[in-house]
Design an enzyme around this catalytic site. Structure first.
Site, PDB file in Angstrom:
ATOM      1  N   LYS A  47      39.529  -4.033  23.121  1.00 53.98           N
ATOM      2  CA  LYS A  47      39.049  -5.374  22.827  1.00 53.98           C
ATOM      3  C   LYS A  47      40.166  -6.391  23.020  1.00 53.98           C
ATOM      4  O   LYS A  47      41.350  -6.064  22.938  1.00 53.98           O
ATOM      5  CB  LYS A  47      38.551  -5.458  21.379  1.00 53.98           C
ATOM      6  CG  LYS A  47      37.305  -4.648  21.072  1.00 53.98           C
ATOM      7  CD  LYS A  47      36.918  -4.820  19.613  1.00 53.98           C
ATOM      8  CE  LYS A  47      35.704  -3.992  19.244  1.00 53.98           C
ATOM      9  NZ  LYS A  47      34.480  -4.491  19.889  1.00 53.98           N
TER      10      LYS A  47
ATOM     11  N   ARG B  69      27.063   3.775  18.595  1.00 56.18           N
ATOM     12  CA  ARG B  69      25.883   4.608  18.877  1.00 56.18           C
ATOM     13  C   ARG B  69      26.259   6.089  18.948  1.00 56.18           C
ATOM     14  O   ARG B  69      25.436   6.957  18.665  1.00 56.18           O
ATOM     15  CB  ARG B  69      25.215   4.124  20.170  1.00 56.18           C
ATOM     16  CG  ARG B  69      26.039   4.259  21.422  1.00 56.18           C
ATOM     17  CD  ARG B  69      25.618   3.304  22.523  1.00 56.18           C
ATOM     18  NE  ARG B  69      25.969   1.932  22.200  1.00 56.18           N
ATOM     19  CZ  ARG B  69      25.677   0.879  22.980  1.00 56.18           C
ATOM     20  NH1 ARG B  69      25.021   1.065  24.108  1.00 56.18           N
ATOM     21  NH2 ARG B  69      26.037  -0.328  22.634  1.00 56.18           N
TER      22      ARG B  69
END
Length: 479
Positions: free
Chosen positions: A252, A326
């Site tokens: 990020k 996920r």
């Protein structure tokens, strides 16, 4: 640091008999013409000259003839179609210390007043600082229904405090310890799975956490209501507990990483929901699974193009290491379905796409059952904790295809990111299990009445009320 303290901003009316109690009048703009009848002509004139227009969250103190303030006004804005407890969160920081009661329009529930007051009184824990004892503040006088508000506020504030905890103090083990502290004293069976068993039972989660020196773990908790029969509804909860998310090798940016301590918000909210269900002793059976993990960069970290075999046997190609949530949830969902729950609910700070679509205040809801989805959406609207349903659109499933595995963890297209993430999770949910997925933000970007900047339990109240509705649990004393 005790994250389970009961709100001390409420006091029972029976405990303050004979003491002076100030009055707050909750006012809508349409009722301003009758203000003189409530507070007297002189006080109403003072309020008008001071600029009081009953704007949402506006507080006006009214001094008496002796200069003391024993009366106040709170603007609650225009009438809303649904509850809004947060406006009463403007009171704790605005009222002088002492005892207060609130008079409000008949359509505003006493529990909403008390809940909003408690949420406004929340203070972020002090981490590593010596803080002087808090000065005595305003306290709200309530009847016995205040207990319900105190329980709800305690659970919401638990989630807030967990999310607000700095990441060096909230690793996977710390989150597991917090879960045990929140549930263990309530006679909930809590098991923390680590090591070889974790690698065997939750291989995808282990793959996510392999890059961190702080090893991953899974919290499994089970509870049986005191009036629940052996065939009572089984509710299964699952939460994404990524205690810090660097993005892994798909790193990020610095600005995107600033709030990644909140990436365990789904686990915090599901833990708080579980605690609330237990405190209310609902006639259900309950299971909770939290995936506690850190997504870091190291020589052991997962790589783009890795292929991992999940608990279900499906293989997943890692298209992006920053789509790790996920991967944490998929094993938890599959494990939950093995027990055939009557309802499976998961929450996760899963996608930025949900925030692009709905903003920070409205979590996205996905469901494989229309009636369950409608019950959750209606519950959120009624209690002022909105959810908005997005579709599990089958036409996008092919976007998750991989040439080397059963699935890719990211879509081949740049759009509909929240939908494709939910579609990925759907692969691990049995078709005969009713399933709700909540993609939440878990954070307040700015401070507003009852909603201080920082961690937030978005979706908790909606999920609780939705469960009551779906299973027709009729005890309304807590609502």
């Amino acid at each position: 640091m005790n994250m389970l303290e009961n709100p001390d901003c409420l006091v029972l009316a029976e405990d303050v008999a004979g003491q002076d109690v100030g009055v707050v009048h909750a006012i809508r703009p349409a009722a301003l013409d009758g203000l003189g009848g409530l507070v007297g002509a002189a006080a109403a004139r003072f309020a008008g000259q001071a600029g009081f227009v009953a704007r949402y969250g506006q507080v006006q103190l009214l001094p008496g003839a002796d200069g003391n303030v024993t009366t106040a006004l709170l603007g609650v804005g225009e009438e809303k179609d649904g509850a809004d407890p947060f406006v009463f969160g403007a009171l704790p920081d605005s009222l002088p210390p002492g005892l207060w009661r609130v008079g409000a329009p008949a359509d505003i529930a006493a529990t909403d007043i008390a809940l909003g007051f408690c949420l406004g009184a929340y203070r972020m824990p002090a981490f590593g600082r010596d803080m002087p004892p808090a000065a005595a503040g305003a306290r709200l006088v309530v009847d016995t229904t205040g207990r319900a508000a105190a329980e709800m506020a305690q659970c919401m504030n638990l989630a807030r405090s967990l999310i607000n905890t700095p990441p060096n103090l909230m690793g996977p083990d710390d989150l597991a310890i917090a879960a045990a502290a929140a549930l263990g004293p309530l006679d909930v069976q809590v098991l923390v799975i680590r090591g070889a068993r974790l690698e065997k039972d939750f291989p995808t989660l282990c793959h996510v956490g392999g890059g961190s020196e702080r090893a991953p773990c899974v919290v499994e908790a089970r509870w049986h209501g005191s009036t629940a029969t052996d065939d009572a509804p089984l509710i299964s909860l699952a939460g994404k507990g990524v205690c810090f998310d660097t993005g892994g090798y798909d790193l990020k940016s610095a600005s995107s990483m600033l709030r990644m301590k909140k990436d365990m918000g789904g686990a915090a909210i599901m833990l708080a929901l579980a605690r609330l269900i237990v405190l209310r002793d609902l006639p259900v059976r309950l299971e909770l699974r939290l995936g506690c993990v850190e997504n870091s960069v190291s020589g052991r970290a997962m790589r783009p193009s890795d292929v991992v075999t999940t608990r279900s046997g499906l293989t997943v190609e890692i298209g992006n290491t920053d789509a790790e949530g996920r991967l944490v949830l998929c094993d938890l969902l599959h494990a939950a379905c093995e027990h055939q729950p009557d309802l499976l609910v998961d929450a996760a700070t899963l996608t930025g796409a949900a925030r692009v679509a709905l903003g920070p205040d409205v979590p996205a809801l996905f469901a494989n059952d229309d009636a369950v989805a409608a019950a959750f959406v209606a519950a959120g609207h009624a209690c002022g904790d909105p959810l908005w349903r997005l579709p599990l659109w089958p036409g996008y499933r092919k976007w998750l295809s991989s040439p080397v595995a059963d699935l890719n963890n990211i879509s081949s297209k740049p759009t509909a990111g929240a939908i494709t993430a939910a579609l990925f999770l759907e692969n691990f949910v049995r078709t005969d299990v009713r399933w709700i997925h909540i993609d939440t933000y878990g954070w307040n970007d700015v401070s507003r009445p009852g909603r201080p900047e920082g961690g937030e339990s978005l979706g908790l109240r909606a999920a609780y009320e939705g469960i009551l509705n779906i299973f027709n649990i009729g005890d309304r004393m807590h609502r």
